[in-house]
Write a protein that holds these residues in place. Structure first.
Motif, PDB file in Angstrom:
ATOM      1  N   GLN A 192       1.827  -1.194   1.900  1.00  0.00           N
ATOM      2  CA  GLN A 192       2.817  -2.477   2.082  1.00  0.00           C
ATOM      3  C   GLN A 192       2.814  -3.156   0.622  1.00  0.00           C
ATOM      4  O   GLN A 192       3.837  -3.469   0.122  1.00  0.00           O
ATOM      5  CB  GLN A 192       2.099  -3.347   3.038  1.00  0.00           C
ATOM      6  CG  GLN A 192       2.014  -2.959   4.221  1.00  0.00           C
ATOM      7  CD  GLN A 192       1.292  -3.924   5.187  1.00  0.00           C
ATOM      8  OE1 GLN A 192       0.482  -4.500   4.911  1.00  0.00           O
ATOM      9  NE2 GLN A 192       1.641  -3.802   6.396  1.00  0.00           N
ATOM     10  N   ARG A 193       1.909  -3.026  -0.134  1.00  0.00           N
ATOM     11  CA  ARG A 193       2.074  -3.356  -1.508  1.00  0.00           C
ATOM     12  C   ARG A 193       2.728  -2.612  -2.353  1.00  0.00           C
ATOM     13  O   ARG A 193       3.560  -3.252  -3.153  1.00  0.00           O
ATOM     14  CB  ARG A 193       0.467  -3.539  -2.110  1.00  0.00           C
ATOM     15  CG  ARG A 193       0.599  -4.088  -3.610  1.00  0.00           C
ATOM     16  CD  ARG A 193      -0.817  -4.455  -4.015  1.00  0.00           C
ATOM     17  NE  ARG A 193      -0.988  -4.867  -5.709  1.00  0.00           N
ATOM     18  CZ  ARG A 193      -2.086  -5.320  -6.128  1.00  0.00           C
ATOM     19  NH1 ARG A 193      -3.209  -5.253  -5.630  1.00  0.00           N
ATOM     20  NH2 ARG A 193      -1.823  -5.674  -7.218  1.00  0.00           N
ATOM     21  N   ARG A 200       6.278  -3.607  -1.698  1.00  0.00           N
ATOM     22  CA  ARG A 200       6.800  -5.018  -2.214  1.00  0.00           C
ATOM     23  C   ARG A 200       7.033  -4.939  -3.487  1.00  0.00           C
ATOM     24  O   ARG A 200       7.950  -5.515  -4.230  1.00  0.00           O
ATOM     25  CB  ARG A 200       5.624  -5.976  -2.051  1.00  0.00           C
ATOM     26  CG  ARG A 200       5.544  -6.398  -0.720  1.00  0.00           C
ATOM     27  CD  ARG A 200       4.503  -7.791  -0.513  1.00  0.00           C
ATOM     28  NE  ARG A 200       3.272  -7.670  -0.980  1.00  0.00           N
ATOM     29  CZ  ARG A 200       2.465  -7.216  -0.178  1.00  0.00           C
ATOM     30  NH1 ARG A 200       2.434  -6.660   1.193  1.00  0.00           N
ATOM     31  NH2 ARG A 200       0.988  -7.287  -0.909  1.00  0.00           N
TER      32      ARG A 200
END
Length: 291
Positions: free
Chosen positions: A173-174, A177
């Motif tokens: 998820q990081r 982003r």
């Protein structure tokens, strides 16, 4: 040697092989004075990411501060203005010259000028991510880097932010982003690792697309709208795999292609059974000094 299909004759391939060999010898000689630094591997599917501190992978130029001079990864002195480095500490630092996301080409133009332009260098930061030869774990060195930056009080000297993740899902998820915001990827440094040099699992990189380097060994003519221009670069990887690299080339590059012997970076999705990069696309001329 594995070779992708080409229209090159045996004689042409021999000439290109000799030119590439000479280039490799020259590059090897230039590397004799290179500092010994930690180099990254690619993250594996089974990596325990909770053992690592994570930071953004900066798309900049690797720079080594030896306590007196700012040097490239190959050991050459960088032409930084005196004011840029005058308050740097008298100890070794490893980091990256960076001008922000998506500004690598601009940064390269600034750093490579023989006579530095003050106004341009004020856009550059030196982002440190390691303390060569320092004792302790990387977690301890990360704290030491923050102290060094605070004590120096130089706005363009900064420590790369390091943080933990609790799972692979959180890491994915990081990454999403960062890439969505225009970043290149992530770096993972094993938190309990002592300082080391060479390519190691202590330092991992994670990107949405793979990238690699290859040496240019030939120029193939274009057809159709690219008639009288470059059609593709003929390149060879360190593993001896040869293929044509045409996707991603701008018209400017097709008119003035990288010379034979140049090392270029390309991006790709995965490898075929023969080891040929699938959906390979030219990215840029490799700067030997980036992360």
């Amino acid at each position: 040697m594995r070779t992708a299909r080409t229209g090159l004759s045996a004689g042409q391939r021999l000439v290109l092989w000799v030119l590439a060999l000479v280039s490799c010898v020259v590059l090897s000689a230039r590397a004799d004075d290179a500092p010994q630094l930690l180099l990254a591997k690619t993250i594996g599917a089974d990596t325990d990411v909770t053992r690592y501190l994570v930071s953004e992978k900066l798309d900049g130029i690797r720079a080594f501060w030896d306590g007196r001079t700012l040097r490239t990864r190959r050991g050459g002195a960088l032409n930084a203005p005196a004011w840029f480095v005058e308050k740097f500490p008298a100890r070794s630092l490893d980091g990256e010259l960076w001008a922000g996301r998506g500004r690598f080409e601009r940064l390269t133009g600034v750093v490579r000028k023989e006579k530095p332009v003050d106004a341009e260098w004020r856009e550059v930061r030196y982002m440190i991510f390691e303390l060569p030869e320092a004792p302790g774990t990387f977690r301890e060195r990360a704290r030491a880097m923050r102290r060094i930056v605070d004590e120096a009080a130089v706005p363009w000297l900064r420590a790369v932010e390091q943080s933990e993740v609790g799972s692979r899902k959180e890491l994915d998820q990081r990454l999403a982003r960062v890439v969505h915001a225009g970043g290149e990827g992530l770096m993972l440094h094993r938190a309990d690792a002592p300082y080391a040099t060479g390519r190691s699992d202590d330092l991992l990189k994670m990107k949405s697309l793979q990238d690699a380097e290859a040496i240019v060994i030939g120029h193939l003519p274009g057809k159709g709208k690219y008639k009288e221009m470059l059609g593709a670069l003929r390149v060879r990887t360190d593993d001896g795999v040869e293929f044509n690299l045409g996707s991603g080339l701008s018209d400017a590059l097709r008119r003035n292609p990288p010379p034979i012997g140049t090392v270029v970076t390309f991006r790709y999705r995965d490898l075929t059974d023969r080891g040929i990069p699938r959906f390979a696309s030219y990215h840029r001329i490799r700067d030997n000094d980036n992360y």
